[in-house]
Design a protein around this motif. Structure first.
Motif, short mmCIF file in Angstrom:
data_model
loop_
_atom_site.label_atom_id
_atom_site.label_comp_id
_atom_site.label_asym_id
_atom_site.label_seq_id
_atom_site.Cartn_x
_atom_site.Cartn_y
_atom_site.Cartn_z
N GLY A 48 0.81 -1.21 0.00
CA GLY A 48 0.00 0.00 0.00
C GLY A 48 0.85 1.27 0.00
N GLU A 49 0.35 2.26 -0.69
CA GLU A 49 1.05 3.54 -0.73
C GLU A 49 0.28 4.61 0.03
OE1 GLU A 49 2.06 4.59 -4.71
OE2 GLU A 49 3.03 2.66 -5.09
N ASP A 50 -0.80 4.20 0.69
CA ASP A 50 -1.65 5.15 1.41
C ASP A 50 -1.30 5.13 2.89
OD1 ASP A 50 -3.60 7.00 1.93
OD2 ASP A 50 -5.26 5.57 1.85
N LEU A 51 -0.23 5.85 3.23
CA LEU A 51 0.17 5.98 4.62
C LEU A 51 -0.41 7.27 5.16
CD1 LEU A 51 3.90 4.83 4.59
CD2 LEU A 51 1.84 3.46 4.88
N ALA A 52 -1.13 7.16 6.27
CA ALA A 52 -1.74 8.33 6.89
C ALA A 52 -0.98 8.68 8.16
CB ALA A 52 -3.20 8.03 7.21
#
Length: 135
Positions: free
Chosen positions: A50-54
């Motif tokens: 995943g590239e969606d780091l919050a």
């Protein structure tokens, strides 16, 4: 403790980290898909791809992994500043961070020492993270 880190400035990529530090909160990255935690400089999740780091608030507890003591040179007036202790710590959430230790005698440091996040607020520049002995 007076910092010899110089003046820290934001770079646009770290705004959430410094916003958290200014509010005395440790904010790091977390994968939205698999919920794994990462250091603030992470750009993707190696576990799930995943590239969606919050940005998310971490608990602020850690253990000491390793450290180095930097002994400063004497000042022109002959005084000798306290040594700086630079450390690698493992957050309870898992990521490892580099940070400065504060409030510790370098001779008392041991691997696995429990630590708590704290924040320094210099007159100029950004607030920054330090770790202190856990209460």
């Amino acid at each position: 403790m007076e910092s010899d880190l110089g003046v820290l400035r934001r770079d646009g990529l770290t705004d959430p980290f410094f916003d958290g530090a200014s509010a005395d909160r440790l904010v790091i990255k977390r994968c939205e898909f698999c919920h794994r935690w990462f250091a603030p400089d992470a750009s993707g999740c190696p576990d799930c791809g995943g590239e969606d780091l919050a940005w998310a608030q971490a608990g602020g507890t850690a253990t000491l992994v390793t450290w180095a003591v930097s002994h400063p040179r004497p000042q022109d007036d002959g005084s000798v500043p306290l040594p700086a202790v630079l450390a690698l710590v493992e957050l309870t959430e898992g990521p490892w961070l580099y940070a400065r230790l504060d409030g510790l005698d370098p001779g008392m440091l041991t691997e696995g020492l429990p630590l708590t996040a704290a924040f320094e607020h210099p007159e100029e520049g950004e607030a920054y993270l330090v770790f202190r002995p856990a209460p």
